[in-house]
Write a protein that holds these residues in place. Structure first.
Motif, PDB file in Angstrom:
ATOM      1  N   ALA A 149      10.237 -12.043   8.342  1.00  8.54           N
ATOM      2  CA  ALA A 149       9.217 -11.334   9.126  1.00  8.54           C
ATOM      3  C   ALA A 149       8.527 -12.244  10.146  1.00  8.54           C
ATOM      4  O   ALA A 149       7.631 -11.797  10.855  1.00  8.54           O
ATOM      5  N   TRP A 239      -1.066 -12.099   3.958  1.00  6.43           N
ATOM      6  CA  TRP A 239      -0.003 -11.569   4.800  1.00  6.43           C
ATOM      7  C   TRP A 239       0.588 -10.245   4.310  1.00  6.43           C
ATOM      8  O   TRP A 239       0.768  -9.318   5.116  1.00  6.43           O
ATOM      9  N   ASP A 243       0.633  -7.089   6.803  1.00 10.41           N
ATOM     10  CA  ASP A 243       1.884  -6.405   7.159  1.00 10.41           C
ATOM     11  C   ASP A 243       1.830  -4.930   6.753  1.00 10.41           C
ATOM     12  O   ASP A 243       2.256  -4.054   7.515  1.00 10.41           O
ATOM     13  N   TRP A 247       1.971  -1.792   9.417  1.00 10.27           N
ATOM     14  CA  TRP A 247       3.080  -0.833   9.307  1.00 10.27           C
ATOM     15  C   TRP A 247       2.524   0.591   9.226  1.00 10.27           C
ATOM     16  O   TRP A 247       3.001   1.500   9.912  1.00 10.27           O
TER      17      TRP A 247
END
Length: 414
Positions: A149, A239, A243, A247
């Motif tokens: 990522a 993180w 993320d 999303w």
């Protein structure tokens, strides 16, 4: 009653994020029967205000401070030494000295290590002081998951960290009397990568304080009249959480609002990163630190945990379920907890599946409330902290009785 050295990488109070929830409840559990010498770090200046409460709970306390930015730079020395950067990040001469002095002054029966990074302080005491290690998750696998990522050079650093940290985890587990992971799946993952420790590892599940996380009809509603709040809770400098909410905002929120125009996404949690703050807008509220997450959970139309990078049991899900809320999450998080859709844990892997799972919660408040009641019943029956943490007592019960002659008074070093 044994003398235990308890080493934790982050101040185990207040229990306001995943690892601190578990380390706090483990501390409480150990203190029920043992004298605990706690060595820990503060990495958030806001935690300084909570030191008096922790000292009252555990008088034998030593605290070192970490400045995260400086520690990250210092951790790069691991590139020269060939070790995992995590170890250099948490290396402290002050902590090393306190551990030596504590071991010299007291008859320690065991060290209990919370997270692999703290094992470096317990290893010098072996074999005289047996070591128990709560890895919680396979952290090396987390770093490996991060790599795809991120762009180079972070992708390279994360892959390297995954390899080096796994080598260290294997070393620690081989030396430990017993090692613990939060789920059977996490335990099996580690065994698949460290088969030599197969007979020395076991699962030690998370729990939830269902007395604290319980609905209260007098609790005020933090949301605007008429809006349908979809809530995510968690530390927003972490993180996987960053993320996950990114999303959701990019791929789920537009579809959600197309069906439910009154929907608004609330990101509730401490230390939002720049990336999270940039998500804030008319239909996204980033709260930052709140004094209490319970009002946000209790009055939410729905709770989501869209975590594409996640390890082990998510406390945020257990807490929402205890607050009588159904939760929509990915398969890996649902598998770790084990509840079914009828028990308030709904599965979704794609944006379309998230919208499909959210639909009955948004359209049918009565159905959502019924699922919430079942969700609370599920965690009340299966996720008591006391029941799960008693798994460590089997090892602690075999320890010799400490020599209490000339026992020094408790000392606090901060």
């Amino acid at each position: 009653m044994a003398n235990l050295l308890y080493l934790v990488h982050r101040l185990p109070y207040p229990p306001n994020k995943g690892d601190k929830v578990r380390s706090y409840h483990l501390l409480r559990h150990l203190l029920q029967r043992h004298r605990v010498f706690l060595g820990t770090f503060i990495d958030d200046p806001d935690d300084e205000q909570h030191l008096p409460t922790l000292k009252a709970l555990c008088p034998d306390l030593h605290v070192e401070r970490i400045a995260p930015r400086t520690a990250k730079i210092k951790s790069l020395t691991g590139l020269l030494s060939g070790e995992a950067l995590t170890l250099a990040y948490y290396r402290s001469a002050g902590m090393q000295q306190w551990v030596r002095e504590t071991a010299a002054a007291h008859d320690l029966q065991a060290s209990v290590v919370f997270s692999s990074a703290m094992a470096q302080y317990a290893q010098p005491l072996l074999p005289q002081v047996p070591m128990l290690v709560d890895f919680v998750d396979v952290d090396s696998a987390k770093w490996t998951q991060y790599a795809p990522a991120h762009r180079w050079p972070l992708s390279m650093l994360y892959r390297r960290e995954g390899r080096r940290l796994l080598a260290y985890e294997r070393e620690v587990a081989a030396q430990a009397q017993r090692s613990y992971f939060v789920t059977p799946n996490e335990t099996a993952l580690f065994v698949s990568q460290a088969p030599e420790s197969r007979d020395k590892v076991q699962s030690l599940s998370n729990g939830v304080d269902a007395d604290f996380f319980s609905p209260d009809p007098q609790r005020p509603n933090p949301f605007a009249a008429g809006e349908q709040a979809v809530v995510f809770t968690g530390a927003m400098d972490y993180w996987p959480n960053i993320d996950g909410v990114s999303w959701f905002v990019a791929d789920m929120l537009p579809r959600l609002r197309a069906h439910w125009p009154r929907a608004r996404f609330y990101i509730v949690g401490r230390s939002p990163s720049a990336q999270v703050l940039a998500l804030a807008g008319e239909h996204v509220m980033v709260t930052g630190t709140v004094p209490d997450v319970r009002p946000y959970l209790q009055h939410a139309a729905a709770v989501v945990a869209p975590l594409r990078v996640a390890r082990g049991i998510q406390n945020k899900i257990l807490e929402a379920m205890a607050m009588q809320k159904a939760v929509v999450t990915v398969n890996s998080c649902a598998d770790a907890i084990g509840a079914t859709a009828d028990q308030g844990l709904l599965r979704a892997e794609t944006p379309d599946e998230f919208i499909q799972a959210l639909a009955p919660l948004m359209d049918q408040p009565g159905h959502a409330a019924e699922l919430g009641v079942r969700a609370r019943a599920f965690v009340e029956q299966g996720f008591s902290w006391q029941a799960h943490l008693s798994g460590i007592d089997a090892c602690l019960g075999t320890l010799p009785t400490p020599d209490t002659r000339n026992l020094p008074e408790a000392a606090v070093h901060v």
